[in-house]
Design a protein around this motif. Structure first.
Motif, PDB file in Angstrom:
ATOM      1  N   UNK A   1       0.686  19.591  -0.112  1.00  0.00           N
ATOM      2  CA  UNK A   1      -0.638  20.156  -0.348  1.00  0.00           C
ATOM      3  C   UNK A   1      -0.826  21.508   0.341  1.00  0.00           C
ATOM      4  N   UNK A   2       0.224  21.997   1.015  1.00  0.00           N
ATOM      5  CA  UNK A   2       0.127  23.277   1.711  1.00  0.00           C
ATOM      6  C   UNK A   2      -0.562  23.182   3.056  1.00  0.00           C
ATOM      7  N   UNK A   3      -0.493  22.001   3.663  1.00  0.00           N
ATOM      8  CA  UNK A   3      -1.144  21.763   4.958  1.00  0.00           C
ATOM      9  C   UNK A   3      -0.123  21.318   6.009  1.00  0.00           C
ATOM     10  N   UNK A   4       0.889  22.150   6.280  1.00  0.00           N
ATOM     11  CA  UNK A   4       1.947  21.725   7.205  1.00  0.00           C
ATOM     12  C   UNK A   4       1.448  21.450   8.620  1.00  0.00           C
TER      13      UNK A   4
ATOM     14  N   UNK B   1      -1.187  12.009  -8.090  1.00  0.00           N
ATOM     15  CA  UNK B   1      -2.442  11.608  -7.436  1.00  0.00           C
ATOM     16  C   UNK B   1      -2.241  11.604  -5.919  1.00  0.00           C
ATOM     17  N   UNK B   2      -2.078  12.780  -5.346  1.00  0.00           N
ATOM     18  CA  UNK B   2      -1.680  12.883  -3.938  1.00  0.00           C
ATOM     19  C   UNK B   2      -2.773  12.368  -3.000  1.00  0.00           C
ATOM     20  N   UNK B   3      -4.025  12.685  -3.267  1.00  0.00           N
ATOM     21  CA  UNK B   3      -5.090  12.193  -2.385  1.00  0.00           C
ATOM     22  C   UNK B   3      -5.148  10.663  -2.397  1.00  0.00           C
ATOM     23  N   UNK B   4      -4.939  10.070  -3.567  1.00  0.00           N
ATOM     24  CA  UNK B   4      -4.896   8.600  -3.644  1.00  0.00           C
ATOM     25  C   UNK B   4      -3.693   8.052  -2.891  1.00  0.00           C
ATOM     26  N   UNK B   5      -2.576   8.768  -2.953  1.00  0.00           N
ATOM     27  CA  UNK B   5      -1.375   8.352  -2.218  1.00  0.00           C
ATOM     28  C   UNK B   5      -1.646   8.354  -0.717  1.00  0.00           C
ATOM     29  N   UNK B   6      -2.307   9.409  -0.239  1.00  0.00           N
ATOM     30  CA  UNK B   6      -2.649   9.486   1.190  1.00  0.00           C
ATOM     31  C   UNK B   6      -3.590   8.353   1.572  1.00  0.00           C
ATOM     32  N   UNK B   7      -4.551   8.050   0.717  1.00  0.00           N
ATOM     33  CA  UNK B   7      -5.489   6.957   1.005  1.00  0.00           C
ATOM     34  C   UNK B   7      -4.749   5.626   1.131  1.00  0.00           C
ATOM     35  N   UNK B   8      -3.756   5.399   0.281  1.00  0.00           N
ATOM     36  CA  UNK B   8      -2.976   4.156   0.374  1.00  0.00           C
ATOM     37  C   UNK B   8      -2.176   4.107   1.674  1.00  0.00           C
ATOM     38  N   UNK B   9      -1.644   5.246   2.089  1.00  0.00           N
ATOM     39  CA  UNK B   9      -0.911   5.287   3.364  1.00  0.00           C
ATOM     40  C   UNK B   9      -1.827   4.918   4.525  1.00  0.00           C
ATOM     41  N   UNK B  10      -3.046   5.407   4.486  1.00  0.00           N
ATOM     42  CA  UNK B  10      -3.993   5.080   5.561  1.00  0.00           C
ATOM     43  C   UNK B  10      -4.293   3.584   5.585  1.00  0.00           C
ATOM     44  N   UNK B  11      -4.404   2.978   4.408  1.00  0.00           N
ATOM     45  CA  UNK B  11      -4.618   1.527   4.340  1.00  0.00           C
ATOM     46  C   UNK B  11      -3.407   0.785   4.895  1.00  0.00           C
ATOM     47  N   UNK B  12      -2.218   1.276   4.597  1.00  0.00           N
ATOM     48  CA  UNK B  12      -0.994   0.661   5.126  1.00  0.00           C
ATOM     49  C   UNK B  12      -0.979   0.716   6.646  1.00  0.00           C
ATOM     50  N   UNK B  13      -1.369   1.842   7.193  1.00  0.00           N
ATOM     51  CA  UNK B  13      -1.385   2.012   8.654  1.00  0.00           C
ATOM     52  C   UNK B  13      -2.408   1.077   9.291  1.00  0.00           C
ATOM     53  N   UNK B  14      -3.547   0.867   8.627  1.00  0.00           N
ATOM     54  CA  UNK B  14      -4.538  -0.081   9.153  1.00  0.00           C
ATOM     55  C   UNK B  14      -3.951  -1.478   9.258  1.00  0.00           C
ATOM     56  N   UNK B  15      -3.147  -1.857   8.287  1.00  0.00           N
ATOM     57  CA  UNK B  15      -2.552  -3.190   8.279  1.00  0.00           C
ATOM     58  C   UNK B  15      -1.437  -3.300   9.318  1.00  0.00           C
TER      59      UNK B  15
ATOM     60  N   UNK C   1       0.833  -1.208   0.000  1.00  0.00           N
ATOM     61  CA  UNK C   1       0.000   0.000   0.000  1.00  0.00           C
ATOM     62  C   UNK C   1       0.866   1.257   0.000  1.00  0.00           C
ATOM     63  N   UNK C   2       1.936   1.255   0.782  1.00  0.00           N
ATOM     64  CA  UNK C   2       2.824   2.419   0.843  1.00  0.00           C
ATOM     65  C   UNK C   2       3.480   2.671  -0.510  1.00  0.00           C
ATOM     66  N   UNK C   3       3.995   1.617  -1.132  1.00  0.00           N
ATOM     67  CA  UNK C   3       4.660   1.782  -2.428  1.00  0.00           C
ATOM     68  C   UNK C   3       3.665   2.153  -3.524  1.00  0.00           C
ATOM     69  N   UNK C   4       2.443   1.644  -3.440  1.00  0.00           N
ATOM     70  CA  UNK C   4       1.415   2.082  -4.381  1.00  0.00           C
ATOM     71  C   UNK C   4       1.161   3.578  -4.178  1.00  0.00           C
ATOM     72  N   UNK C   5       1.180   4.008  -2.931  1.00  0.00           N
ATOM     73  CA  UNK C   5       1.054   5.441  -2.644  1.00  0.00           C
ATOM     74  C   UNK C   5       2.176   6.242  -3.282  1.00  0.00           C
ATOM     75  N   UNK C   6       3.408   5.727  -3.224  1.00  0.00           N
ATOM     76  CA  UNK C   6       4.531   6.427  -3.863  1.00  0.00           C
ATOM     77  C   UNK C   6       4.282   6.562  -5.361  1.00  0.00           C
ATOM     78  N   UNK C   7       3.758   5.483  -5.946  1.00  0.00           N
ATOM     79  CA  UNK C   7       3.480   5.495  -7.382  1.00  0.00           C
ATOM     80  C   UNK C   7       2.402   6.528  -7.701  1.00  0.00           C
ATOM     81  N   UNK C   8       1.347   6.534  -6.904  1.00  0.00           N
ATOM     82  CA  UNK C   8       0.294   7.532  -7.116  1.00  0.00           C
ATOM     83  C   UNK C   8       0.851   8.946  -6.968  1.00  0.00           C
TER      84      UNK C   8
END
Length: 173
Positions: A102-105, A70-84, A58-65
């Motif tokens: 994304x300008x959200x420090x 596709x930053x929002x998709x990358x973040x979604x993959x990170x969240x899935x990784x954290x669930x696992x 999931x993390x590496x798929x996020x890197x690819x996104x």
């Protein structure tokens, strides 16, 4: 006559076989990602996840996104990784880095702080560097300096942290 454990042994072998297949797909996808073959890499990462989901896939798929913009998709993959695997540090760091992008420090800080305490993580200098970036964006320069210095204490040759530290020090002089 079948022994009582034969079924369990067969299930274990099947699970091991699926893990091996998922790992092979993950490795092939990672190689494609390194070659900037992002569509093919994403396809293989998704197949790896279908076979046997892992935090790494999931993390590496996020890197690819992310590489595809596709930053929002990358973040979604990170969240899935954290669930696992909530102890795997990469997706926390990556989420923080994506939020900075994304300008959200301010939103990035809790993710990056968590990355600095994960038990399954080997590159602690990255979240410290990214924390420094977040604090720089918030104009909290002394805190940024501390974070960049922490990154350098962990990885003395980390040029990005050294350059960022020097840049922030010039700002506060």
């Amino acid at each position: 006559m079948a022994r009582p454990n034969d079924h369990r042994d067969s299930e274990c072998e099947q699970q091991a076989s699926l893990r091996d297949l998922a790992f092979d797909l993950l490795q092939r996808a990672f190689q494609l990602q390194q070659q900037s073959e992002f569509e093919l890499a994403a396809e293989l990462f998704r197949k790896s996840i279908e076979v046997h989901p892992t935090a790494e896939a999931h993390t590496f798929l996020g890197w690819t996104y992310h590489a595809q913009g596709r930053i929002q998709d990358a973040i979604a993959e990170c969240r899935k990784a954290i669930e696992i695997d909530p102890d795997f540090g990469n997706p926390y760091n990556d989420t923080g880095a994506y939020l900075i992008e994304l300008g959200r420090p301010q939103d990035a800080i809790p993710w990056l702080e968590r990355a600095t305490t994960c038990t399954r993580y080997y590159t602690f200098h990255y979240p410290w560097y990214n924390l420094g970036r977040a604090y720089t964006a918030l104009e909290l320069f002394s805190r940024a300096c501390e974070c960049f210095q922490n990154a350098l204490d962990i990885e003395p040759g980390y040029a990005l942290a050294q350059e960022a530290l020097e840049r922030v020090r010039r700002l506060i002089q």
